[in-house]
Design a protein around this motif. Structure first.
Motif, PDB file in Angstrom:
ATOM      1  N   UNK A   5       0.807  -1.201   0.000  1.00 55.24           N
ATOM      2  CA  UNK A   5       0.000   0.000   0.000  1.00 55.24           C
ATOM      3  C   UNK A   5       0.845   1.258   0.000  1.00 55.24           C
ATOM      4  N   UNK A   6       0.253   2.337   0.479  1.00 54.96           N
ATOM      5  CA  UNK A   6       0.934   3.629   0.493  1.00 54.96           C
ATOM      6  C   UNK A   6       1.559   3.855   1.859  1.00 54.96           C
ATOM      7  N   UNK A   7       2.857   4.093   1.929  1.00 52.96           N
ATOM      8  CA  UNK A   7       3.494   4.294   3.230  1.00 52.96           C
ATOM      9  C   UNK A   7       3.168   5.660   3.817  1.00 52.96           C
ATOM     10  N   UNK A   8       3.217   5.750   5.130  1.00 49.05           N
ATOM     11  CA  UNK A   8       3.189   7.048   5.787  1.00 49.05           C
ATOM     12  C   UNK A   8       4.532   7.728   5.562  1.00 49.05           C
ATOM     13  N   UNK A   9       4.612   8.992   5.921  1.00 40.67           N
ATOM     14  CA  UNK A   9       5.896   9.691   5.797  1.00 40.67           C
ATOM     15  C   UNK A   9       6.980   8.982   6.611  1.00 40.67           C
ATOM     16  N   UNK A  10       6.655   8.607   7.844  1.00 42.27           N
ATOM     17  CA  UNK A  10       7.638   7.938   8.697  1.00 42.27           C
ATOM     18  C   UNK A  10       8.078   6.611   8.103  1.00 42.27           C
ATOM     19  N   UNK A  11       7.127   5.836   7.602  1.00 41.34           N
ATOM     20  CA  UNK A  11       7.463   4.560   6.971  1.00 41.34           C
ATOM     21  C   UNK A  11       8.332   4.767   5.739  1.00 41.34           C
TER      22      UNK A  11
END
Length: 262
Positions: A5-11
């Motif tokens: 999926x789409x990562x968060x900024x931190x990920x």
């Protein structure tokens, strides 16, 4: 790994560092400084399609911009060893690029994609082109029969590339982009509203007055200088050829989500 999926900024920041797209990258400090010096000395292969004139003849001025916009070590006495790209700056630039892609989608603009680094970034551009087409943009088809001294300019998976000896070719030159824009003008076709590219393809487009966004490594300072002068709109700092092109997939997912194209 991989991130689904789409990562968060931190990920994404964590992923960029783990895959060495950013953080401690493979390009050594001595290679970076050598390229900064050659640009400052007027070696045009390092100007990436831009016309820098005599504005960047001091290697230390180039280093200062690269420290600010890429995150390389800002100490001019640090000459050997590991250098770095700040992953936070990478994601900041992805956010700025996403805003420009959103504008293109909302205006259903004509967009041209091109890469001088097909071994690393071809699929990043291809996926972005697919998403913009689905949003109603026109993905520019380049004229046929174009060539430069290095080889043939062709389009593969919606992305303009240089072909030489039946191989997709790595190039820093702005000449392939010059060939495309001249070819479009000769054919009476409109120029792109936006160019999404790297290397000399992005630099020449920006120098020609087109909206240009793209990607650049820490040893390719010209596009960051162009961004600092406003000739290129957005430049994303990253290692442009890591071990696997699949490592860029989470970055592309984050970019497209930020642009409202996911």
């Amino acid at each position: 790994m991989p991130i689904s999926g789409t990562p968060s900024r931190t990920q994404l920041v964590d992923h960029l560092v783990r895959t060495r797209i950013a953080g401690d990258v493979a390009t050594p400090r001595e290679n970076n400084l050598s390229h900064y010096r050659q640009l400052a000395n007027g070696v045009r292969n390092f100007w990436l399609g831009l016309e820098l004139g005599d504005r960047w003849t001091d290697e230390q001025d180039v280093l200062a911009v690269m420290a600010e916009r890429v995150g390389v070590n800002d100490d001019p006495e640090y000459r050997y060893g590991q250098d770095s790209i700040d992953p936070e700056l990478t994601v900041d630039a992805l956010d700025r690029m996403a805003a420009r892609l959103r504008k293109a989608a909302e205006g259903q603009q004509r967009v041209l994609f091109a890469t001088g680094h097909p071994g690393g970034l071809l699929d990043v551009h291809r996926a972005t082109a697919n998403a913009l087409r689905a949003a109603g943009c026109e993905i520019v088809v380049i004229p046929e029969g174009l060539q430069t001294d290095e080889g043939y300019v062709m389009q593969f998976a919606d992305v303009a590339v240089l072909e030489h000896g039946a191989t997709l070719w790595h190039t820093h030159s702005g000449e392939p982009m010059r060939a495309i824009l001249n070819g479009l003008e000769r054919a009476g076709r409109p120029l792109p509203d936006l160019v999404v590219a790297d290397h000399g393809w992005a630099g020449y487009a920006g120098q020609h007055g087109l909206d240009s966004v793209g990607y650049a490594d820490c040893n390719d300072p010209a596009l960051f200088l162009g961004e600092s002068e406003g000739t290129v709109q957005v430049v994303v700092p990253l290692d442009d050829h890591v071990v696997s092109p699949r490592h860029y997939d989470p970055m592309t997912a984050y970019l497209l989500a930020g642009a409202g194209l996911a």
